[in-house]
Design a protein around this motif. Structure first.
Motif, short mmCIF file in Angstrom:
data_model
loop_
_atom_site.label_atom_id
_atom_site.label_comp_id
_atom_site.label_asym_id
_atom_site.label_seq_id
_atom_site.Cartn_x
_atom_site.Cartn_y
_atom_site.Cartn_z
N ASP A 129 0.81 -1.21 0.00
CA ASP A 129 0.00 0.00 0.00
C ASP A 129 0.85 1.27 0.00
O ASP A 129 0.44 2.30 -0.51
CB ASP A 129 -0.91 0.03 1.24
N LEU A 130 2.04 1.19 0.62
CA LEU A 130 2.86 2.38 0.81
C LEU A 130 4.32 2.04 0.64
O LEU A 130 4.83 1.12 1.28
CB LEU A 130 2.62 2.95 2.22
N VAL A 131 5.01 2.76 -0.25
CA VAL A 131 6.47 2.67 -0.37
C VAL A 131 7.07 3.96 0.15
O VAL A 131 6.66 5.06 -0.26
CB VAL A 131 6.91 2.43 -1.83
N VAL A 132 8.01 3.85 1.07
CA VAL A 132 8.71 5.00 1.65
C VAL A 132 10.16 4.96 1.20
O VAL A 132 10.82 3.92 1.32
CB VAL A 132 8.64 4.97 3.19
N VAL A 133 10.64 6.05 0.66
CA VAL A 133 12.03 6.12 0.20
C VAL A 133 12.84 6.85 1.26
O VAL A 133 12.62 8.03 1.53
CB VAL A 133 12.14 6.85 -1.15
N GLY A 134 13.77 6.13 1.89
CA GLY A 134 14.63 6.71 2.91
C GLY A 134 14.23 6.26 4.30
O GLY A 134 13.09 6.44 4.72
N ALA A 135 15.20 5.65 5.03
CA ALA A 135 14.94 5.16 6.38
C ALA A 135 15.49 6.10 7.43
O ALA A 135 16.09 5.69 8.42
CB ALA A 135 15.53 3.76 6.56
N GLY A 136 15.29 7.41 7.21
CA GLY A 136 15.61 8.39 8.24
C GLY A 136 14.42 8.58 9.16
O GLY A 136 13.45 7.82 9.13
N PRO A 144 7.92 -7.96 -11.44
CA PRO A 144 9.20 -8.59 -11.75
C PRO A 144 10.23 -8.33 -10.68
O PRO A 144 10.03 -7.50 -9.80
CB PRO A 144 9.60 -7.91 -13.06
N SER A 145 11.35 -9.06 -10.75
CA SER A 145 12.43 -8.86 -9.79
C SER A 145 12.88 -7.41 -9.81
O SER A 145 13.09 -6.82 -10.86
CB SER A 145 13.61 -9.77 -10.16
N GLY A 146 13.04 -6.85 -8.62
CA GLY A 146 13.50 -5.47 -8.52
C GLY A 146 12.41 -4.45 -8.60
O GLY A 146 12.68 -3.25 -8.64
N THR A 147 11.15 -4.85 -8.65
CA THR A 147 10.05 -3.90 -8.71
C THR A 147 9.01 -4.24 -7.67
O THR A 147 8.89 -5.36 -7.20
CB THR A 147 9.37 -3.88 -10.10
N THR A 148 8.22 -3.22 -7.31
CA THR A 148 7.11 -3.40 -6.39
C THR A 148 5.96 -2.53 -6.87
O THR A 148 6.18 -1.39 -7.29
CB THR A 148 7.49 -2.99 -4.95
N SER A 149 4.75 -3.05 -6.82
CA SER A 149 3.57 -2.26 -7.17
C SER A 149 2.99 -1.64 -5.91
O SER A 149 2.91 -2.27 -4.86
CB SER A 149 2.52 -3.15 -7.84
N VAL A 150 2.60 -0.37 -6.03
CA VAL A 150 2.02 0.36 -4.91
C VAL A 150 0.57 0.66 -5.23
O VAL A 150 0.29 1.32 -6.23
CB VAL A 150 2.77 1.67 -4.63
N SER A 151 -0.33 0.17 -4.41
CA SER A 151 -1.75 0.44 -4.64
C SER A 151 -2.10 1.83 -4.14
O SER A 151 -1.38 2.42 -3.33
CB SER A 151 -2.60 -0.61 -3.92
#
Length: 241
Positions: free
Chosen positions: A15-22, A202-209
């Motif tokens: 549901d949610l992709v967050v870029v950066g683990a700060g 595919p490998s290396g990808t993720t779908s975000v709803s």
């Protein structure tokens, strides 16, 4: 051997992709997961190395004002709870704001008067007793302020979040492109180049709803200013031996 082949696979859809683990990224991830969303956090580094990890770890609460003060007070409670849940230290040691000029001291006097016991005005001797600053005119003690070790805290929160169902933290993985589609967005990462195939990612990808936004859970870790024309110095309290 391809290093990417040793990493755990990314979830096919979240549901949610967050870029950066700060602090900001993990705040959104923790809050999003608490609201029932599946979450993926991507960070290009192997462990926390960003701006938050390099800071002093001062969680400034009392010097905030109006809406920011309400957010900071809520943030304080979340830091304390996350410290207990994720197992990292949160020191309730407070902070001392040091004034070297009369106008700075006047601003601190106003701050203490407006905080109804959540700040204490200090004379020069009290400042010297609490800090290593010998030449201050005075200062204020802010008992609600917290201190954490930023790198240790971020590592603990990321590891703790990663143990939960429907939550994933992918270190050493950079987000590269976001391809918007019908009802979802395809996130391509540094784990390889592929094109969508069928219904699975595919490998290396993720779908975000598509989903609602989640609010940040914490205020940032950083030095605060007292709002005067001169910038007051914020100093950690000297803790007892």
């Amino acid at each position: 051997m391809n290093r990417d082949s040793t990493l755990p696979p990314l979830p096919a859809k979240v549901d949610l992709v967050v870029v950066g683990a700060g602090a900001v990224g993990l705040a959104h991830a923790v809050e999003g997961h608490a609201r029932g969303h599946s979450v993926l956090v991507l960070d290009a580094s192997a462990r926390p190395t960003g701006a938050t990890a390099r800071r002093g770890g001062h969680v400034a609460v009392t010097t905030q004002d109006t809406v920011a003060l309400s957010c900071a007070l809520a943030s304080r409670e979340r830091w304390l709870k996350l410290g207990r849940d994720a197992g990292f230290g949160v020191r309730e040691c407070g902070a001392v704001v040091v004034a070297r000029h009369d106008d700075e001291l006047a601003v601190l006097d106003d701050l203490v008067a407006s905080r109804a016991g959540d700040a204490v005005l200090l004379d020069s001797r009290s400042v010297a007793d609490r800090t290593s600053v010998p030449d201050a005119l005075g200062g204020a003690f802010l008992p609600l302020d917290l201190r954490v070790d930023p790198a240790a805290a971020l590592t603990a929160v990321a590891d703790w979040l990663d143990t939960h169902p429907q939550a994933h933290v992918a270190w050493g993985t950079a987000a590269q492109t976001f391809d918007a589609g019908s009802g979802c967005t395809l996130v391509r990462t540094s784990r390889g180049r592929s094109s969508p195939s069928g219904s699975s990612s595919p490998s290396g990808t993720t779908s975000v709803s598509s989903s609602g936004r989640s609010a940040p859970a914490w205020t940032g870790c950083g030095a605060s200013s007292c709002g005067s024309r001169r910038r007051c110095r914020t100093t950690p309290v000297r803790e007892p031996a």
